[in-house]
Motif scaffolding. Structure first.
Motif, mmCIF file in Angstrom:
data_model
loop_
_atom_site.group_PDB
_atom_site.id
_atom_site.type_symbol
_atom_site.label_atom_id
_atom_site.label_comp_id
_atom_site.label_asym_id
_atom_site.label_seq_id
_atom_site.Cartn_x
_atom_site.Cartn_y
_atom_site.Cartn_z
ATOM 1 N N MET A 70 0.962 -1.131 0.068
ATOM 2 C CA MET A 70 -0.178 0.039 -0.004
ATOM 3 C C MET A 70 0.748 1.334 0.061
ATOM 4 O O MET A 70 0.637 2.363 -0.568
ATOM 5 C CB MET A 70 -1.018 0.096 1.268
ATOM 6 C CG MET A 70 -2.142 -1.061 1.026
ATOM 7 S SD MET A 70 -3.259 -0.842 2.357
ATOM 8 C CE MET A 70 -2.597 -0.538 3.797
ATOM 9 N N VAL A 71 1.826 1.342 0.700
ATOM 10 C CA VAL A 71 2.547 2.474 0.932
ATOM 11 C C VAL A 71 3.430 2.740 -0.232
ATOM 12 O O VAL A 71 3.690 3.797 -0.944
ATOM 13 C CB VAL A 71 3.729 2.344 2.008
ATOM 14 C CG1 VAL A 71 4.926 3.327 1.781
ATOM 15 C CG2 VAL A 71 3.167 2.291 3.326
ATOM 16 N N ILE A 72 4.054 1.733 -1.067
ATOM 17 C CA ILE A 72 4.769 1.611 -2.444
ATOM 18 C C ILE A 72 3.556 2.000 -3.494
ATOM 19 O O ILE A 72 3.981 3.170 -4.526
ATOM 20 C CB ILE A 72 5.251 0.355 -2.897
ATOM 21 C CG1 ILE A 72 6.376 -0.017 -1.858
ATOM 22 C CG2 ILE A 72 5.700 0.330 -4.414
ATOM 23 C CD1 ILE A 72 7.074 -1.370 -2.087
ATOM 24 N N ALA A 73 2.438 1.626 -3.500
ATOM 25 C CA ALA A 73 1.310 1.990 -4.400
ATOM 26 C C ALA A 73 0.983 3.430 -4.462
ATOM 27 O O ALA A 73 0.947 4.376 -5.271
ATOM 28 C CB ALA A 73 0.345 1.066 -4.423
ATOM 29 N N ALA A 74 0.770 3.912 -3.039
ATOM 30 C CA ALA A 74 0.325 5.334 -2.759
ATOM 31 C C ALA A 74 1.663 6.294 -3.252
ATOM 32 O O ALA A 74 1.270 7.342 -3.809
ATOM 33 C CB ALA A 74 0.053 5.486 -1.183
ATOM 34 N N SER A 75 2.894 5.827 -2.879
ATOM 35 C CA SER A 75 4.170 6.779 -3.112
ATOM 36 C C SER A 75 4.225 7.111 -4.835
ATOM 37 O O SER A 75 4.391 8.088 -5.287
ATOM 38 C CB SER A 75 5.214 6.234 -2.605
ATOM 39 O OG SER A 75 5.180 6.045 -1.258
ATOM 40 N N ALA A 76 4.110 5.764 -5.359
ATOM 41 C CA ALA A 76 4.177 6.122 -6.806
ATOM 42 C C ALA A 76 3.042 6.731 -7.478
ATOM 43 O O ALA A 76 3.280 7.520 -8.366
ATOM 44 C CB ALA A 76 4.240 4.409 -7.383
ATOM 45 N N HIS A 77 1.788 6.768 -6.900
ATOM 46 C CA HIS A 77 0.909 7.346 -7.562
ATOM 47 C C HIS A 77 1.089 8.926 -6.955
ATOM 48 O O HIS A 77 1.009 9.703 -7.960
ATOM 49 C CB HIS A 77 -0.615 7.122 -6.650
ATOM 50 C CG HIS A 77 -1.541 7.812 -7.071
ATOM 51 N ND1 HIS A 77 -2.219 7.996 -8.389
ATOM 52 C CD2 HIS A 77 -2.399 8.807 -6.387
ATOM 53 C CE1 HIS A 77 -3.259 8.973 -8.427
ATOM 54 N NE2 HIS A 77 -3.426 9.493 -7.243
ATOM 55 N N LEU A 121 -7.905 16.500 -11.522
ATOM 56 C CA LEU A 121 -6.936 15.463 -11.892
ATOM 57 C C LEU A 121 -7.240 15.286 -13.289
ATOM 58 O O LEU A 121 -6.718 13.916 -13.788
ATOM 59 C CB LEU A 121 -7.054 14.121 -10.891
ATOM 60 C CG LEU A 121 -6.672 14.238 -9.748
ATOM 61 C CD1 LEU A 121 -6.802 13.033 -8.723
ATOM 62 C CD2 LEU A 121 -5.344 14.772 -9.219
ATOM 63 N N ASN A 122 -8.086 15.858 -13.929
ATOM 64 C CA ASN A 122 -8.431 15.574 -15.296
ATOM 65 C C ASN A 122 -8.941 14.200 -15.839
ATOM 66 O O ASN A 122 -8.743 13.690 -16.681
ATOM 67 C CB ASN A 122 -7.219 15.873 -16.256
ATOM 68 C CG ASN A 122 -6.705 17.376 -16.166
ATOM 69 O OD1 ASN A 122 -7.455 18.252 -16.010
ATOM 70 N ND2 ASN A 122 -5.512 17.627 -16.197
#
Length: 121
Positions: free
Chosen positions: A33-40, A71-72
Motif C-alpha cells: 500500500m505504501v509503495i502504490a500510494a508513493s508511486a501515485h 486530476l483531469n
C-alpha cells in the motif's frame, strides 16, 4: 483470519479492527500500500508541478493551467458538453458531497473507537 480470506470466521469485530487483522496475517500488504500510494503521488506531482530550474528543490512552481483539485479524470467527456458556469456549479456540489462523506466516515470511525462495537453489520 480476515473474512475475505477466511469466510468461516465472519465475526471479527468492528471495521476499525479489520486493517490490523489483515496486517497481522499479511504484513506485506502495508508495504504494498505504501509503495502504490508513493508511486501515485510521485506521478501526480509530475503532472501538477513544473520541474525546478534552480537548486532549491525538486519542484519550483505549479503548472499555469492547473485547476486545484482537478486530476483531469473525465473518461466520458461529460465536462465538454456542459456550460462553464454549470460545470463549476456541479464541481462545487461534488466537492461538498465529498466533504460531507468524509465527515460521515469520521463519525463512524469515531463511534467505533468510542464504544468498540460495529456500526454496520
Amino acid at each position: 483470519k480476515h473474512p475475505p480470506i477466511s469466510p468461516e470466521s465472519m465475526n471479527v469485530g468492528p471495521a476499525i479492527d479489520h486493517l490490523g487483522l489483515v496486517l497481522n496475517e499479511y504484513s506485506w500488504v502495508f508495504i504494498l500500500m505504501v509503495i502504490a500510494a508513493s508511486a501515485h503521488e510521485f506521478e501526480n506531482s509530475n503532472k501538477i508541478y513544473k520541474p525546478a530550474t534552480n537548486t532549491r528543490g525538486l519542484y519550483s512552481e505549479f503548472i499555469d493551467d492547473r485547476i486545484p483539485g482537478s486530476l483531469n479524470f473525465d473518461p466520458f467527456d461529460l465536462a465538454k458538453s456542459m456550460e462553464p458556469d454549470k460545470y463549476n456549479a456541479m464541481r462545487t456540489k461534488e466537492i461538498n458531497n465529498g466533504r460531507l462523506a468524509m465527515i460521515a466516515v469520521a463519525g463512524i470511525v469515531g463511534q467505533e473507537l468510542a464504544n468498540h462495537r460495529a456500526i454496520i453489520n
